[in-house]
Design an enzyme around this catalytic site. Structure first.
Site, PDB file in Angstrom:
ATOM      1  CG  ASP A 111      -1.701   1.222   1.429  1.00 61.32           C
ATOM      2  OD1 ASP A 111      -2.675   1.383   0.481  1.00 61.32           O
ATOM      3  OD2 ASP A 111      -1.661   1.940   2.199  1.00 61.32           O
ATOM      4  CG  MET A 140      -8.946   8.495   3.627  1.00 61.70           C
ATOM      5  SD  MET A 140     -10.244   8.127   2.713  1.00 61.70           S
ATOM      6  CE  MET A 140     -10.210   9.355   1.811  1.00 61.70           C
ATOM      7  NE  ARG A 141       0.017   5.795   2.354  1.00 64.71           N
ATOM      8  CZ  ARG A 141       0.118   4.871   3.258  1.00 64.71           C
ATOM      9  NH1 ARG A 141      -0.457   3.708   3.333  1.00 64.71           N
ATOM     10  NH2 ARG A 141       0.502   5.604   4.413  1.00 64.71           N
ATOM     11  CB  ALA A 142      -6.392   3.897  -2.749  1.00 61.52           C
TER      12      ALA A 142
END
Length: 680
Positions: free
Chosen positions: A193, A274-276
């Site tokens: 991720d 929320m990184r995506a």
């Protein structure tokens, strides 16, 4: 310096080239992880990108590559005077798999820090890579704590070195590129991720394209400079396009419609965190800048999803990265163009300026939805897929061979560990002396000091202060006083599965439970960073179904397709395991093995099969090999043969039910106790 292979001369691999170029335009995208089989130009493309990047202007003499226009105020070589900078090619720094923590982040001179209070700092590779490219080949083989340090620095744009109260900080902003072959093991989902984008690369199956690859490579090998000169025009054009895209990037507008599409897409594919969303937004913006536009279109959002989401949907090591493109298109259509702000984000027909996001002006291509390890069969061969596959030939196969049974649902297992204290690679299974962990003692350093034991160092230096002429409050410390901390943590092991695939194990429900137990142990081996191997025996012989590897994906696929039937050559299986361990001790002597024998204990075929199996078991026991027998005997009448085998091996026997983490509490104690009894 050798002439690098031109980036624009790479044949195909559109997704790889596009992902690298997007990071060149906007390093805030977060780097790229390149997954693929060997021989697919992964390293070639990365090294070629460095030669394509615009030159970097740095402060003269600064070891940390500070920008003359905005030098780092915390630079250890600063403060920097205002003076003209010097231009140099963009740095390409390669991080070796066997690098130490000090080599990565840098090291403090502990002796000078204690005696003089001076922060004498030797920069590491993170400093060398600042404002350049940091390339990690085989990143999946890098120690986990190094990957954590690397990704933390990439996320924060700075590196911190903390040693015994002395700290140094310096800027570390770089384009991070990692390459890996999934056959050699996977990265943890948490680490996956942290990479902004991931691309899957495969060798082309088109003869014409393969011919062109060979033709260009041979021409380059014969005359590198002449070959590079033929591509100089294309290289200059792409280099200029990168510069223009960087200048345009701050002007690119990411409208509400595009943001809504990004959020809806991440929610639809159930991506954690929320990184995506953030990575998709930055990628879509970089795609628009690369295409020469100031508005983000739906086609940019779609391409960003294909690059940023597949690896984030991987929940366990047996999941193949991928994205359902039909579902993606439905989501984009459903949430496109709802605010009417004219930013074009709902335009799905991609009729922009015709430039497209591809590295050479083309569409950039789409990643393959099935990113599973090559050469390991289709989806039907993976755990949880439909269909059990066709019967396969094996040793002693014949009329008694049955269609492979599917594995039952895996479960969380108890910890099986090797007794004693080892010195193997860092992991999470058995006790070991490691670079990280709790401090248990101190000794004089052998070579460079890496972990200072402060109290032991002070005790060693204190008796000599008067002789050394100490006159102030400072402690006079010499190199002979320094003490290396001895730390105890956990190591990874080689878990070698020896699986009975004979007719006595072939009942469908029984073999399904057996495979479920082995699959559960494989999942545990993945979490604990072990290498795994698989030996099977049936018919008249044993075979190495999987040589020791870090890829539990491959082991699970081989297990799923394992055929059963025939006699039970137990001795052959144990002897083959002995041979595998003998070879592995030569290759990796520090890694201790744990043999897991999965059988009902029966031995048939050949003269005196039971006695021969006993002698083979005692051979393993004589070498101190830690062994566990998973007793698969079933039925109302139990002969206890697996327990007898465990005694011969000097190990312990457990049933599949006892492997469960919520069952009998003494499995670890029993395994270690068996090792203690054997040592006595």
């Amino acid at each position: 310096m050798s002439t690098p292979y031109p980036f624009t001369a790479v044949v195909g691999q559109d997704d790889l080239r596009l992902a690298l170029l997007l990071n060149a335009v906007s390093p805030r995208v977060g780097g790229v992880l390149v997954r693929g089989e060997k021989g697919t130009a992964k390293s070639t493309a990365v090294r070629a990108l460095a030669a394509l990047m615009p030159e970097t202007e740095v402060v003269p003499g600064c070891r940390f590559s500070c920008d003359p226009a905005a030098p780092d105020p915390s630079c250890p070589d600063g403060p920097h005077e205002s003076r003209p900078g010097v231009r140099r090619p963009t740095a390409l720094v390669e991080l070796p798999v066997g690098a130490s923590e000090d080599r990565l982040v840098g090291a403090l001179d502990i002796e000078r820090a204690l005696a003089e209070g001076v922060k004498a700092f030797e920069p590491g590779l993170l400093a060398d890579a600042h404002r350049g490219i940091l390339y990690v080949d085989e990143v999946n083989l890098l120690n986990d704590h190094l990957v954590d340090l690397l990704l933390d620095a990439a996320a924060m744009g700075a590196s911190y070195v903390e040693r015994e109260g002395v700290s140094v900080r310096h800027a570390a902003r770089f384009l991070l590129v990692g390459t890996m072959n999934p056959e050699e093991g996977e990265l943890r989902p948490q680490l996956l991720d942290r990479f902004g984008l991931t691309v899957e690369v495969k060798a082309s199956r088109e003869p014409d394209q393969r011919v062109e690859v060979v033709r260009r490579r041979l021409a380059y090998d014969d005359a590198p400079e002449e070959f590079a000169a033929r591509w100089a025009g294309e290289e200059a054009a792409v280099r200029q396009r990168i510069v223009e895209a960087r200048e345009l990037l701050p002007s690119v507008r990411l409208g509400d419609a595009a943001l809504r599409q990004i959020a809806a897409t991440c929610a639809a594919f159930e991506v954690d965190g929320m990184r995506a969303d953030i990575v998709m937004a930055r990628t879509a913006t970089a795609l628009a800048a690369w295409a020469g536009r100031t508005d983000v279109l739906a086609e940019d959002v779609r391409q960003a999803a294909l690059l940023a989401l597949p690896h984030r949907r991987r929940r366990n090591p047996f999941d193949a990265p991928g994205l359902d493109e039909d579902r993606l298109d439905e989501t984009l259509e459903q949430f496109g163009g709802q605010d009417g702000d004219g930013d074009g984000a709902g335009n799905d027909d991609g009729d922009g300026d015709g430039d497209g996001p591809g590295p050479g002006g083309g569409p950039g291509g789409r990643p393959e939805p099935d990113g599973g390890p090559p050469g390991d069969g289709d989806a039907a061969a993976r755990p949880g897929a439909d269909g059990a596959g066709e019967p396969q030939a094996g040793p002693g196969g014949g009329a008694g061979e049955q269609v492979p049974a599917r594995a039952s649902e895996p479960f969380r297992t108890k910890v099986l560990s090797v007794p004693g204290v080892g010195e193997g690679a860092a992991g999470r299974r058995s006790r070991a002396r490691t670079e990280r962990g709790r401090t248990t003692g101190a000794h004089r350093p052998r070579g460079a000091l890496t972990k200072l034991h402060l109290a032991a160092t002070v005790r060693a230096a204190a008796p000599h202060q008067r002789v050394r002429g100490r006159s102030g409050p400072g402690l006079v410390v010499r190199r002979d006083d320094l003490r290396q901390a001895v730390r105890e943590g956990h190591e990874s092991n080689l878990v070698l599965f020896v699986v009975d695939a004979s007719g006595s194990m072939a009942a469908r429900q029984r073999m399904s439970a057996v495979k479920g137990a082995v699959l559960s142990l494989l999942l545990d081996a993945y979490r604990r960073r072990d290498k795994v191997g698989l030996v099977t025996f049936r018919g008249t012989a044993a075979e190495v179904a999987l040589p020791p590897t870090s890829s539990v994906d491959v082991a699970a696929a081989r297990l799923e397709s394992l055929p059963t039937g025939g006699r039970t050559p137990l001795a052959a299986g144990l002897l083959r395991a002995h041979d595998v361990l003998r070879v592995e001790r030569l290759r990796d002597p520090a890694r201790r093995p744990l043999v897991v024998v999965v059988t009902d204990g029966r031995a048939t075929g050949g003269p005196e099969p039971v006695a021969l199996a006993g002698r083979a078991a005692r051979l393993l026991a004589a070498e101190g090999t830690a062994c566990v027998v998973v007793d698969c005997e079933a039925g109302p009448v139990r002969l206890g043969l697996a327990g007898q085998l465990a005694d011969e091996l000097g190990g312990t026997a457990v049933t599949p039910a006892e492997l469960r983490a919520d069952s009998i509490a003494g499995v670890v104690r029993d395994v270690q106790g068996a090792g203690t009894r054997r040592a006595a």
